[in-house]
Design an enzyme around this catalytic site. Structure first.
Site, mmCIF file in Angstrom:
data_model
loop_
_atom_site.group_PDB
_atom_site.id
_atom_site.type_symbol
_atom_site.label_atom_id
_atom_site.label_comp_id
_atom_site.label_asym_id
_atom_site.label_seq_id
_atom_site.Cartn_x
_atom_site.Cartn_y
_atom_site.Cartn_z
ATOM 1 N N ARG B 65 0.780 -1.237 0.091
ATOM 2 C CA ARG B 65 0.086 0.021 -0.007
ATOM 3 C C ARG B 65 0.826 1.267 -0.001
ATOM 4 O O ARG B 65 0.887 2.027 -0.912
ATOM 5 C CB ARG B 65 -0.861 -0.090 1.532
ATOM 6 C CG ARG B 65 -1.734 -1.026 1.326
ATOM 7 C CD ARG B 65 -2.172 -1.528 2.929
ATOM 8 N NE ARG B 65 -2.731 -0.158 3.294
ATOM 9 C CZ ARG B 65 -4.341 -0.194 3.429
ATOM 10 N NH1 ARG B 65 -5.048 -1.141 3.006
ATOM 11 N NH2 ARG B 65 -4.766 0.980 3.814
ATOM 12 N N THR B 66 1.879 1.511 0.804
ATOM 13 C CA THR B 66 2.546 2.742 1.017
ATOM 14 C C THR B 66 3.338 2.743 -0.150
ATOM 15 O O THR B 66 3.676 3.747 -0.705
ATOM 16 C CB THR B 66 3.532 2.607 2.448
ATOM 17 O OG1 THR B 66 2.338 2.271 3.366
ATOM 18 C CG2 THR B 66 4.049 3.818 2.774
ATOM 19 N N LYS B 93 22.437 -10.358 0.254
ATOM 20 C CA LYS B 93 23.634 -11.036 0.220
ATOM 21 C C LYS B 93 24.746 -10.548 1.165
ATOM 22 O O LYS B 93 25.888 -10.559 1.066
ATOM 23 C CB LYS B 93 24.459 -10.790 -1.106
ATOM 24 C CG LYS B 93 23.381 -11.455 -2.457
ATOM 25 C CD LYS B 93 24.052 -11.105 -3.754
ATOM 26 C CE LYS B 93 23.029 -11.406 -4.881
ATOM 27 N NZ LYS B 93 23.247 -10.475 -6.031
ATOM 28 N N ARG B 115 11.755 2.570 3.863
ATOM 29 C CA ARG B 115 11.086 1.957 5.011
ATOM 30 C C ARG B 115 12.084 1.088 5.622
ATOM 31 O O ARG B 115 12.566 -0.111 4.569
ATOM 32 C CB ARG B 115 9.786 1.245 4.704
ATOM 33 C CG ARG B 115 9.026 0.277 5.659
ATOM 34 C CD ARG B 115 7.830 -0.282 5.404
ATOM 35 N NE ARG B 115 6.843 1.109 5.626
ATOM 36 C CZ ARG B 115 5.488 0.808 5.913
ATOM 37 N NH1 ARG B 115 4.966 -0.251 5.687
ATOM 38 N NH2 ARG B 115 4.742 2.059 5.899
ATOM 39 N N HIS B 143 6.542 7.635 11.257
ATOM 40 C CA HIS B 143 5.733 7.282 9.780
ATOM 41 C C HIS B 143 5.243 8.643 9.325
ATOM 42 O O HIS B 143 3.917 8.906 9.682
ATOM 43 C CB HIS B 143 4.782 6.178 10.048
ATOM 44 C CG HIS B 143 4.322 5.626 8.667
ATOM 45 N ND1 HIS B 143 4.623 6.252 7.386
ATOM 46 C CD2 HIS B 143 3.545 4.758 8.334
ATOM 47 C CE1 HIS B 143 4.052 5.534 6.341
ATOM 48 N NE2 HIS B 143 3.199 4.458 6.975
#
Lengths: 424, 318
Positions: B65-66, B93, B115, B143
């Site tokens: 969504r974000t 990795k 994020r 946020h």
């Protein structure tokens, strides 16, 4: 339906009253009480013959085998043993099979307890799911359904983080938490009090510090979370000091003591008597006396039977392999009247941790002589000498360490909700 | 829709959190987002002010969504968007976070949207790159775009944030949405209450700008203008923090009955995705008081505004 219990010595620890008088009961409640009661017309009378009439006894720690191990004890047989012991309310422990950790099981216990038709049966709920100490149980839902407190019974919650969160959650719901002060890393393999006696017998011991560390940890967590905590079955003087110190700091921390901790010391284990195998163990005489002094000072909220019925097959074993636990419902009162007879304290002090002490801890209406309170009464012959013989016990299991002991004081009539359920 | 010229410019290079934004900064962002939202409602495209700019979406935590919202916002403004799929990238990795940042920086992007599951990780990255960084959620810290879109949604319904009573309810402890919202709302003059089980209400939560904390939902909802429900992570219900789903719903679930405690015209918000039947009853989530889908709509507008203002400062004609 009115009944007058007259010609009694009334003792009400809640109000501090000790004097001659009568109690008038109507519709299961106390309608009036005092020295001179004017009673009119249609009233049945019970002559108490000058014996002690006190609020019915409340026992906060009773195990039965129901559900799961009915051969040990059922709610019905426990209720009968309780009535014979002058106990009118008892709280049964959730460590049954299955564990009482949800509303359905709690309601089962309440319903079966009600069916038993004698002493009032209240249920404690598990603090953690299946008593595993990992995930908190449904404290809120069980509390709404009437669980009177939450406990993992004999198992301390090992993970302090889990215990702290459960306490914090319980505090917000106004729930009371009972915890056994123990440190399994120290006492896990012990079978009796650690000390000279255990060493001489070649048995592994449960040291005092296991109890102190457990109590101190739980007290600090209670202070951090604000929960009402009851240190369950304190057995050493220092544990009770820790509790009293915390309360002096303003913490809502209290203690219970098992009747057997006030009556026996480790020497009573004698020749590996498995009826004397209990948790906490019988301690040294100095600890017994320290516990008695704490009761005499009013620092112990409740003295409990710690009734733990065990069938013969669990006790007829080498000491180390036998189950822990002692039957106690029928000797709780005599333990306390015995302390009075021995001059350790006066009667009202001895009865407080059996009546208003436990009632106030849980906010119960009974446990006091008060207008409108449930008419739960115990008529006590405080001088009566008797011999405790296991074959005379009402309890389904006969594992009493008092077997063969001479005791002083006994319930002669037990009244629940105005109805005589034991004695005549 | 406001048309007054800005009275000051937006002087931030990054948007790392609400903390650090002034009331004027927030108003500027909300005003611009409001204008962009109106534009979208009229099916009109904004000026392509990010044409020729490169935006990298770097999501170390999955969020369809974000990430989608940021991508749509950037594309509407004409930017070139690159989604770095972290699962398949060199992060797997063993490359360190800072190495990743240095590598991306060498590609000369204009904006990186990040994020990350660790609180503070976005701040750390922002120190190592030359471009603008937008925090799309860092651990249990902040946020900011969620708080901005929530504020815009509230403002569009209530006209202002000043003096409103807002209850933020649920897992406060683990919620970056709660932290950003509490800071923004008190900055804008709203009166914030934090409501949740004691095991999920951090100590000292009052210091983030909340007026009070409540362990009782009914008490917390009393007379509020805005009810902001938080998503409960299902792993919180395995007994460590909460006994069970049914007990959570019994005491902390938003039901029609409970909503009666709030003001009659209170709106209901949720950052999504919802756990229906756990923190919120379906009838409420889909009911007329719910502004949950509008929050999603405002999300795109707010992210457009953030991108514009970070890239162009206050030099945007509204």
């Amino acid at each position: 339906m009115r009944t007058l219990f007259h010609n009694a010595r009334l003792i009400d620890p809640a109000s501090g009253h000790d004097g001659p008088g009568a109690v008038l009961v109507e519709n299961g409640l106390i309608a009036d009480w005092g020295e001179a009661l004017a009673v009119s017309g249609n009233t049945a009378t019970v002559d108490c013959n000058g014996l002690v009439l006190a609020p019915g006894l409340i026992d906060l720690r009773v195990k039965t085998g129901e559900p799961g191990e009915e051969s040990r004890e059922t709610l019905e047989t426990a209720s009968r043993a309780a009535m014979a012991g002058g106990i009118t309310s008892m709280v049964v422990m959730p460590d049954t099979s299955p564990v009482v950790d949800d509303v359905a099981l709690l309601e089962f216990i309440q319903r079966r307890g009600g069916d038993a038709g004698g002493a009032r049966v209240m249920a404690a709920g598990a603090l953690t799911q299946a008593l595993k100490g990992e995930a908190m149980a449904e404290i809120g839902l069980m509390g709404e359904a009437g669980a009177v407190f939450f406990t993992d019974v004999d198992r301390p919650v090992r993970d302090a983080g889990v215990l702290k969160r459960a306490m914090s959650y319980a505090a917000a719901r106004g729930a009371v938490v009972f915890s056994r002060p123990d440190t399994e890393d120290l006492s896990g393999r012990g079978v009796m009090n650690a000390g000279v006696e255990a060493a001489r017998k070649g048995l592994s011991g449960m040291p005092h510090e296991a109890e102190w560390i457990g109590a101190a940890r739980d007290i600090f967590l209670a202070e951090a979370t604000g929960v009402r905590l009851v240190i369950d079955l304190a057995s050493t003087g220092r544990t009770l000091e820790l509790v009293s110190e915390a309360r002096a700091r303003g913490a809502d921390v209290h203690a219970t003591v098992a009747a057997f901790s006030l009556h026996f010391n480790e020497v009573d284990v004698g020749d590996y008597l498995t009826y004397c195998k209990t948790r906490p163990p019988f301690r040294q005489e100095a600890e017994r006396l320290a516990c008695i002094e704490a009761v005499a000072r009013g620092e112990v909220a409740a003295v409990v039977s710690a009734h733990d019925p065990q069938p013969p097959e669990a006790k007829r074993l080498p000491f180390g392999e036998a189950e822990f636990g002692a039957a106690g419902l029928e000797t709780l009162l005599a333990t306390m009247t015995g302390l009075v007879a021995d001059g350790h304290m006066d009667l009202i002090t001895a009865l407080r941790p059996l009546t208003s002490g436990p009632a106030d801890l849980l906010g119960l209406p009974q446990g006091r002589l008060a207008e409108g309170a449930p008419a739960d009464l115990t008529l006590i012959d405080v001088q009566k000498p008797w011999l405790c013989a296991r074959e005379d016990l009402v309890s389904r299991s006969l594992n009493s360490p008092y077997d063969g002991r001479r005791l002083t004081g006994r319930a002669v009539r037990t009244v629940v909700g105005g109805r005589t359920v034991f004695g005549t | 829709m406001r048309n007054e010229p800005y009275t000051h410019s937006f002087r931030h290079r990054h948007l790392l959190g609400i903390a650090g934004l002034s009331r004027l900064d927030i108003e500027m962002l909300l005003d611009r987002a409001d204008a962009l939202a109106e534009l979208a409602r009229q099916a009109m495209r904004p000026e392509p002010r990010l044409a020729g700019y490169t935006v990298i979406n770097l999501f170390f935590e999955n969020s369809t969504r974000t990430q989608g919202s940021f991508e749509i916002a950037a594309r509407r403004l004409g930017a070139d968007v690159v989604n770095m799929a972290v699962q398949t990238s060199s992060v797997k990795k063993g490359e360190t976070l800072i190495d990743t940042a240095m590598t991306l920086n060498a590609m000369k992007p204009d904006v990186i949207v990040i994020r990350h599951s660790a609180s503070g990780a976005v701040k750390l990255l922002s120190r190592k790159v030359d471009c603008s960084v937008i925090n799309a959620g860092d651990g249990t810290h902040e946020h900011p775009t969620q708080a901005l879109l929530d504020a815009l949604t509230i403002r569009r319904h209530k006209g202002t944030l000043e003096g409103l009573k807002v209850a933020i309810c649920g897992d406060i402890m683990h919620s970056r949405v709660a932290r950003s919202n509490a800071i923004l709302l008190q900055q804008m003059g709203a009166r914030v209450r934090l409501v949740g089980p004691p095991t999920l209400l951090p100590r000292g939560a009052e210091s983030w700008g909340a007026e009070s904390t409540h362990a009782d939902l009914d008490e917390g909802l009393h007379d509020v203008d805005v009810v902001m429900m938080l998503r409960l992570q299902l792993e919180r219900m395995d007994g460590a923090y909460l006994p069970s789903r049914r007990e959570y719903f019994r005491f902390y679930g938003l039901t029609a009955q409970r909503l009666k405690r709030a003001a009659p015209d209170a709106i209901v918000m949720h950052p999504g995705p919802m756990n229906r039947g756990i923190e919120i009853e379906s009838a409420i989530a889909d009911g007329e008081r719910s502004v949950i889908t509008e929050q999603v709509e405002m999300g795109v507008a707010v992210r457009e505004a953030v991108l514009e203002l970070l890239v162009h400062g206050g030099q945007v004609t509204p």
